[in-house]
Design a protein around this motif. Structure first.
Motif, PDB file in Angstrom:
ATOM      1  N   ALA A 180      79.667   2.505 -51.782  1.00  0.00           N
ATOM      2  CA  ALA A 180      79.892   1.929 -50.457  1.00  0.00           C
ATOM      3  C   ALA A 180      81.359   1.947 -50.048  1.00  0.00           C
ATOM      4  N   VAL A 181      82.207   2.570 -50.842  1.00  0.00           N
ATOM      5  CA  VAL A 181      83.641   2.596 -50.538  1.00  0.00           C
ATOM      6  C   VAL A 181      83.879   3.339 -49.217  1.00  0.00           C
ATOM      7  N   SER A 182      84.645   2.716 -48.328  1.00  0.00           N
ATOM      8  CA  SER A 182      84.975   3.337 -47.044  1.00  0.00           C
ATOM      9  C   SER A 182      86.366   2.918 -46.618  1.00  0.00           C
ATOM     10  N   TRP A 183      86.906   3.605 -45.630  1.00  0.00           N
ATOM     11  CA  TRP A 183      88.221   3.253 -45.102  1.00  0.00           C
ATOM     12  C   TRP A 183      88.303   3.723 -43.657  1.00  0.00           C
ATOM     13  N   PRO A 184      89.192   3.104 -42.864  1.00  0.00           N
ATOM     14  CA  PRO A 184      89.344   3.525 -41.465  1.00  0.00           C
ATOM     15  C   PRO A 184      90.408   4.609 -41.323  1.00  0.00           C
ATOM     16  N   GLU A 185      90.173   5.524 -40.410  1.00  0.00           N
ATOM     17  CA  GLU A 185      91.159   6.556 -40.087  1.00  0.00           C
ATOM     18  C   GLU A 185      91.287   6.675 -38.575  1.00  0.00           C
ATOM     19  N   ILE A 186      92.417   7.191 -38.143  1.00  0.00           N
ATOM     20  CA  ILE A 186      92.557   7.539 -36.734  1.00  0.00           C
ATOM     21  C   ILE A 186      91.762   8.808 -36.497  1.00  0.00           C
ATOM     22  N   GLY A 187      90.952   8.831 -35.462  1.00  0.00           N
ATOM     23  CA  GLY A 187      90.081   9.967 -35.194  1.00  0.00           C
ATOM     24  C   GLY A 187      90.840  11.233 -34.873  1.00  0.00           C
ATOM     25  N   ASP A 188      90.165  12.372 -35.048  1.00  0.00           N
ATOM     26  CA  ASP A 188      90.794  13.672 -34.817  1.00  0.00           C
ATOM     27  C   ASP A 188      91.315  13.817 -33.399  1.00  0.00           C
ATOM     28  N   GLY A 189      90.688  13.147 -32.449  1.00  0.00           N
ATOM     29  CA  GLY A 189      91.092  13.269 -31.060  1.00  0.00           C
ATOM     30  C   GLY A 189      92.455  12.693 -30.770  1.00  0.00           C
ATOM     31  N   ALA A 190      92.999  11.880 -31.692  1.00  0.00           N
ATOM     32  CA  ALA A 190      94.309  11.277 -31.481  1.00  0.00           C
ATOM     33  C   ALA A 190      95.429  12.144 -32.035  1.00  0.00           C
ATOM     34  N   PRO A 230      89.283   2.930 -34.700  1.00  0.00           N
ATOM     35  CA  PRO A 230      89.317   3.766 -35.902  1.00  0.00           C
ATOM     36  C   PRO A 230      87.964   4.372 -36.231  1.00  0.00           C
ATOM     37  N   VAL A 231      88.010   5.470 -36.953  1.00  0.00           N
ATOM     38  CA  VAL A 231      86.810   6.144 -37.433  1.00  0.00           C
ATOM     39  C   VAL A 231      86.615   5.775 -38.899  1.00  0.00           C
ATOM     40  N   VAL A 232      85.396   5.416 -39.272  1.00  0.00           N
ATOM     41  CA  VAL A 232      85.107   5.041 -40.654  1.00  0.00           C
ATOM     42  C   VAL A 232      84.764   6.285 -41.461  1.00  0.00           C
ATOM     43  N   ARG A 233      85.440   6.454 -42.592  1.00  0.00           N
ATOM     44  CA  ARG A 233      85.141   7.552 -43.519  1.00  0.00           C
ATOM     45  C   ARG A 233      84.584   6.947 -44.801  1.00  0.00           C
ATOM     46  N   TRP A 234      83.630   7.658 -45.393  1.00  0.00           N
ATOM     47  CA  TRP A 234      82.970   7.178 -46.609  1.00  0.00           C
ATOM     48  C   TRP A 234      83.321   8.081 -47.782  1.00  0.00           C
ATOM     49  N   ALA A 235      83.561   7.478 -48.943  1.00  0.00           N
ATOM     50  CA  ALA A 235      83.867   8.257 -50.137  1.00  0.00           C
ATOM     51  C   ALA A 235      82.662   9.081 -50.572  1.00  0.00           C
ATOM     52  N   GLU A 236      81.459   8.542 -50.375  1.00  0.00           N
ATOM     53  CA  GLU A 236      80.225   9.224 -50.742  1.00  0.00           C
ATOM     54  C   GLU A 236      79.742  10.065 -49.558  1.00  0.00           C
ATOM     55  N   SER A 237      79.406  11.314 -49.816  1.00  0.00           N
ATOM     56  CA  SER A 237      79.011  12.219 -48.736  1.00  0.00           C
ATOM     57  C   SER A 237      77.550  12.085 -48.325  1.00  0.00           C
TER      58      SER A 237
END
Length: 209
Positions: free
Chosen positions: A113-123, A135-142
């Motif tokens: 369930a590990v995740s982190w926020p990132e600035i989206g590609d559009g920025a 922010p866009v949420v990214r997950w460690a698990e695909s």
């Protein structure tokens, strides 16, 4: 009863508990003390239905619709987690130490369930316009379904290793194998149906005596 690939299947009689206990309670006794054991996660389609029913309590995983239906491998992982959570719930109620094996299963799943926020590609490119939606949420698990497995495991960690563990109960009705969090002082049963069944049996015993 809901229709799945396995035909019409009974749904768990109790829901709305923490996710971890709702997963544990997908095995239950239908028919009271002399009833039969039912597994509401018998085929992958059952898992899809369970995840759909609990969508509001699960993380909003945008990639999940594109991930396709659950597979036999997904089902096996959820059932393995269920077995570990059931054993930990039993030990919690009995006030026994948690076993190393079920703890390892839950902890390993929780890491999904590990995740982190990132600035989206559009920025990208020096403008803040693309960040307007947050922010866009990214997950460690695909695998999105494994992310959801992790979310259920996290629910178990938070419940069984936190102060809420003091409220975990096993239903006191004979023949019932469900668990719940005691929501008020007088609650003894998982559902009113179990309480009614116990009271009727008690009344019959008193009439015979």
């Amino acid at each position: 009863m809901a229709k799945t690939e396995s035909g019409e299947r009974p749904r768990p009689p109790l829901s709305g508990e923490p996710l971890a206990l709702d997963l544990v309670n997908t095995t239950f006794i239908q028919g009271g003390l002399r009833g039969s054991l039912v597994d509401a996660l018998a085929v992958p389609a059952d898992l899809d239905l369970w995840l759909e029913e609990h969508a509001q309590a699960l993380p909003p995983e945008p990639a999940r619709p594109a991930a396709g239906p659950a597979t036999a491998s997904h089902l096996e992982e959820f059932r393995r987690l269920r077995e570990a959570l059931r054993e930990l719930s039993r030990a919690c109620v009995a006030e026994e130490p948690y076993g190393e094996q079920p703890v390892a299963v839950v902890n390993r799943a929780a890491r999904l369930a590990v995740s982190w926020p990132e600035i989206g590609d559009g920025a990208a490119g020096g403008t803040a316009a693309g960040a307007a939606d947050g922010p866009v949420v990214r997950w460690a698990e695909s695998d999105p379904l494994m992310v959801l497995l992790g979310a259920v495991a996290v629910s178990g960690v938070e419940l069984l290793a936190g102060p809420g563990r003091h409220g975990v109960r096993a239903c006191a009705a004979p023949g019932c194998i469900l668990y719940f969090v005691k929501s008020h002082r007088r609650r003894e049963w998982c559902t009113p149906a179990c309480g009614n069944r116990v009271r009727v049996a008690r009344h019959h015993r008193q009439r015979r005596s």
